[in-house]
Design an enzyme around this catalytic site. Structure first.
Site, PDB file in Angstrom:
ATOM      1  N   GLU A 154       9.340   2.075  -4.337  1.00 16.20           N
ATOM      2  CA  GLU A 154       8.191   2.778  -4.905  1.00 16.20           C
ATOM      3  C   GLU A 154       8.236   4.256  -4.550  1.00 16.20           C
ATOM      4  OE1 GLU A 154       3.293   2.354  -4.983  1.00 16.20           O
ATOM      5  OE2 GLU A 154       4.482   1.170  -3.570  1.00 16.20           O
ATOM      6  N   ASP A 202      -3.747   9.308  -6.596  1.00 14.92           N
ATOM      7  CA  ASP A 202      -4.519   8.561  -5.612  1.00 14.92           C
ATOM      8  C   ASP A 202      -5.108   9.433  -4.498  1.00 14.92           C
ATOM      9  OD1 ASP A 202      -3.465   6.683  -7.272  1.00 14.92           O
ATOM     10  OD2 ASP A 202      -2.964   5.245  -5.712  1.00 14.92           O
TER      11      ASP A 202
END
Length: 820
Positions: free
Chosen positions: A790, A554
């Site tokens: 996460e 990302d």
């Protein structure tokens, strides 16, 4: 005048081609092509080119939604036909079929009147602020136990299956509740059964001691034949109240809405001490029958804690069952299955032998169980777009069996996540893992491309922001399925590979070959043997460093100004891994066939050549492996006034990127996960000076990447460390600790520690400490919060991002058991 005459003379003197033809009498006749003939030839050629170009564009536009071949059909296993294949809901089951009967659970705390809709629990939502939920045991086939901790009470959902007959057999749910606080609590538990476009369900309501109640649901679908869902009397010390609604829904994603449309509220009790009851009514459905896709039957039971409810599904094709799977029979079966699970877990991951406490072992069991219990079955069409199309189109209809990263935030399939998922699942159930891998490879189109996100069906699409729905065929994702397949290959006994193993590899080989070739054609870099991720936005002025979503990392810093000149080292390393795995598969599928094997062998040899790797990606000035591109470190986010489009309105303030130094082609000056890839994928030779440099840098004096909780994603010295990428986007891969990359790091350290070389001792020391840091912090956070996360904060170690995140964070089980 003279100029005009000269041009005419030149034209008159043109030597046009001369052609000879024969008259009928055999005499020869000469004629010349005139300019007008050339004009006709030119027009014809242009028309031909236009037609050819149009056909080529039309043909290429069709490739994106054309499957590579007929879909791989996995052999039916009735043991796995029914499952908890709806990970996006707190509790739900369905079959592995396109239009399955679905079942689900909702619940609601009563006694209070709410403004608007009451807070009904159904789909997993981070906004629900549930203290803790997740599977504590799940074998992927026969049973599961899940705990859900709310404020003041605890729910437990359990299921057991018994396989018999032709349609996956029977199963039973048990929902139990107990109080954890002092306040008396009244709950309404809603069980529902719903069709998905086909099938019939009918309620059977009977009179009992507490009035009318739903005793069973009878139904029939194409995949299940006839079936019955029974509701035995619940085990509760208090009087229960029952309500039923038979209605319709626009689809499975609208079931909760359908319940609210059938709901009313009434006030009970003396003034000043009123209680409120939200209850279902069996009023006619208000859903337009033309829009309705699902028939739904709700069974509501309202009762005080503690309680225990059994719900029994019985297949009509099982004709000789001896007992109802409820009560003591259910308890006995569950106990036996849980005991079998515990023994298999210890045999597969011998953590007790490694000195882990019972609490740590239970933590590992929960991590595995949530990975297995997070497998979903989806069916539908992706929305895809080719560069040859002006608008998105629908892909072919297909099923997908996939583990999801997060039940609350990412309840769908992600390509690069799946490779990490299967590293763990294949250790537990190799056949299940192979089925998932084949399911993903069914998504390969005729070009060899796989969409990186699989958003199939209304339920999946309802959880995805519109801007992420369309998948573009120029964009890749790390081919991590090769990681999982390589791991499976290591499990094969090379001396006695079974026919089942060989069949699996033969089945997936053509699709892997097409996928591998697609990468080499579409993601090639500007120089030979280099690679470049597509999909970066070179025109944006709002991002500090334009994201590279296709890499999976990302907002990890890349070249500041995206261009075609970029070379990405992580993609090159992924392709080295892919080439080596393809070589191994080809040796099994086509033994002795050099035509099949040699191209992969040579590609792998080139991509693992340490000298060529250094030439393309080693920055001697920085002393790290780097991307290469049009880059400057002098970029900032600044606020700027822009004139309003409306006269007289105040200026619009936007946060945009400002560049203080002109970018130039150079190695990108970032040190983080990307810099480690030749080490992470184990490309570096054991005596490599670059390996030594990386090992020293992992835990240098300044702890640039090292922390007490794992390796951070970006160096503390980096200009973009912990920096927001836009006004609204917080940092994501700019310092946080990610478990998938840390898994690759401990895996690589173990490899270099066990491989003779000058740096094996250093690698071993780093391995032991990094492994310990990761396990201790993840376990401590699980105890503190009840979740795997996460990612983890590199300063405090606290879990952050989405939760539960039992996708690649569950790889902690392999780290604990040292299975790489």
């Amino acid at each position: 005048m003279s100029g005009t005459r000269k041009r005419n003379v030149q034209r008159d003197n043109l030597q046009l081609p001369t052609y000879v033809s024969k008259n009928r009498n055999g005499s020869k006749k000469k004629f010349r092509l005139q300019p007008v003939h050339f004009m006709f030839l030119l027009v014809g050629l242009c028309i031909g080119l236009i037609v050819t170009s149009a056909y080529d564009r039309w043909y290429r536009s069709r490739l994106v939604y054309t499957p590579f071949d007929s879909l791989i059909e996995h052999e039916d296993d009735m043991n796995k036909f029914w499952g908890t294949y709806r990970p996006q809901v707190y509790m739900g089951m369905k079959t592995k079929s396109p239009q399955s009967l679905v079942t689900g659970l909702m619940w609601l705390k009563q006694n209070k009147k709410f403004k608007g809709e009451p807070p009904m629990r159904h789909t997993c939502e981070q906004g629900d602020q549930i203290l803790k939920y997740g599977w504590v045991a799940h074998d992927g086939v026969n049973f599961g136990i899940q705990d859900i901790a709310e404020r003041g009470y605890m729910l437990r959902t359990e299921f057991v299956k018994r396989v018999n007959g032709d349609h996956g057999g029977d199963w039973t749910w048990r929902i139990s509740g107990r109080q954890t606080g002092k306040e008396p609590i009244t709950l309404s538990v809603f069980f529902y059964a719903a069709t998905d476009g086909q099938g019939v369900i009918q309620p059977v309501v009977e009179s009992g001691p507490n009035g009318l109640r739903l005793t069973k649901i009878q139904g029939e679908t194409e995949e299940l034949g006839k079936f019955t869902i029974k509701f035995p009397e619940e085990n509760s010390g208090k009087k229960s109240r029952y309500h039923t609604a038979t209605t319709k829904a626009e689809g499975l994603h609208k079931i909760k809405d359908a319940a609210f449309m059938q709901m009313q509220v009434r006030e009970e009790g003396p003034k000043g001490k009123e209680n409120y009851l939200y209850y279902l009514t069996d009023a006619p459905s208000r859903i337009d029958s033309k829009k309705a896709k699902s028939d739904v039957i709700f069974h509501q039971v309202t009762l005080e804690l503690p309680f225990e409810i059994d719900i029994v599904f019985e297949s009509g094709s099982w004709t000789n069952r001896r007992s109802l799977l409820a009560g003591d029979v259910f308890t006995k079966h569950l106990t036996q299955l849980k005991d079998k699970f515990d023994k298999k877990f210890e045999a597969t991951f011998p953590l007790s032998d490694k000195g882990y406490s019972q609490g740590e072992v239970d933590f590992a069991k929960a991590a595995l169980s949530n990975m297995i219990g997070g497998i979903g079955y989806f069916y539908g069409q992706s929305v895809v777009q080719s560069v040859y199309q002006s608008a998105p189109v629908l892909n072919w209809e297909a099923p997908l069996l996939t583990a999801v990263p997060s039940r609350s935030f990412f309840p769908r399939g992600f390509l690069w996540d799946e490779g990490f998922h299967q590293l763990l699942i294949s250790k537990w159930d190799r056949q299940l893992s192979e089925e998932v891998i084949m399911s993903w490879l069914n998504m390969v189109n005729l070009e060899g491309w796989i969409p990186r996100e699989q958003i199939l069906g209304d339920e999946a699409r309802s959880k995805v922001p519109a801007e992420f729905v369309v998948q573009r065929n120029t964009n890749a994702n790390p081919p991590t399925l090769f990681l999982a397949i390589e791991s499976i290959l290591q499990g094969f006994d090379k001396q006695s590979i079974t026919e089942q193993d060989r069949k699996f590899l033969k089945t997936i080989y053509p699709r892997l070959k097409a996928w591998f070739n697609w990468f080499n054609v579409t993601q090639s870099g500007p120089v030979q043997f280099s690679y470049r991720w597509r999909g970066r936005d070179a025109k944006t002025d709002s991002e500090l460093n334009p994201k590279t979503l296709t890499s999976g990392l990302d907002d990890f810093p890349r070249a500041s100004h995206p261009s075609d000149d970029e070379r990405h080292i992580d993609l090159r390393c992924w392709m080295a891994l892919a080439a080596g795995t393809m070589e191994k598969i080809a040796e099994v599928v086509h033994p002795g066939n050099s035509h099949e094997i040699e191209p992969y062998r040579q590609t792998h040899k080139i991509l693992t050549d340490n000298n060529l790797l250094k030439e393309l990606h080693w920055s001697a000035d920085l002393g790290v492996f780097s991307d290469y591109g049009n880059h400057t470190d002098r970029v900032y986010l600044v606020k700027k006034d822009f004139p309003s489009s409306q006269p007289g309105q105040r200026p619009i303030i936007r946060t945009i990127r400002a560049t203080r130094t002109k970018p130039k082609l150079q190695f990108v000056k970032n040190f983080g996960y990307v810099s480690l890839f030749p080490f992470l994928i184990q490309i570096l030779k054991p005596d490599s000076q670059q390996l030594h440099q990386i090992l020293q840098d992992l835990k240098g004096e300044d702890d640039l990447l090292w922390s007490n909780f794992g390796l951070r994603s970006l160096s503390k010295r980096d200009p973009l460390y912990r920096k927001r990428n836009t006004e609204h986007d917080p940092p994501y891969w700019r310092g946080q600790i990610w478990i998938n990359m840390n898994f690759l790091a401990v895996r690589a350290l173990k490899h270099y520690a066990d491989t003779p070389g000058p740096y094996s001792k250093l690698a071993g020391e780093l391995y032991a400490e990094l492994r310990r840091n990761l396990v201790q912090n993840m376990y401590a956070e699980y105890v503190r919060t009840g979740y795997l996360w996460e990612n983890y904060d590199d300063v405090t170690g606290k879990g952050q991002g989405s939760r539960p995140f039992t996708g690649w964070s569950a790889l902690v089980v392999l780290i604990m058991s040292e299975q790489y």
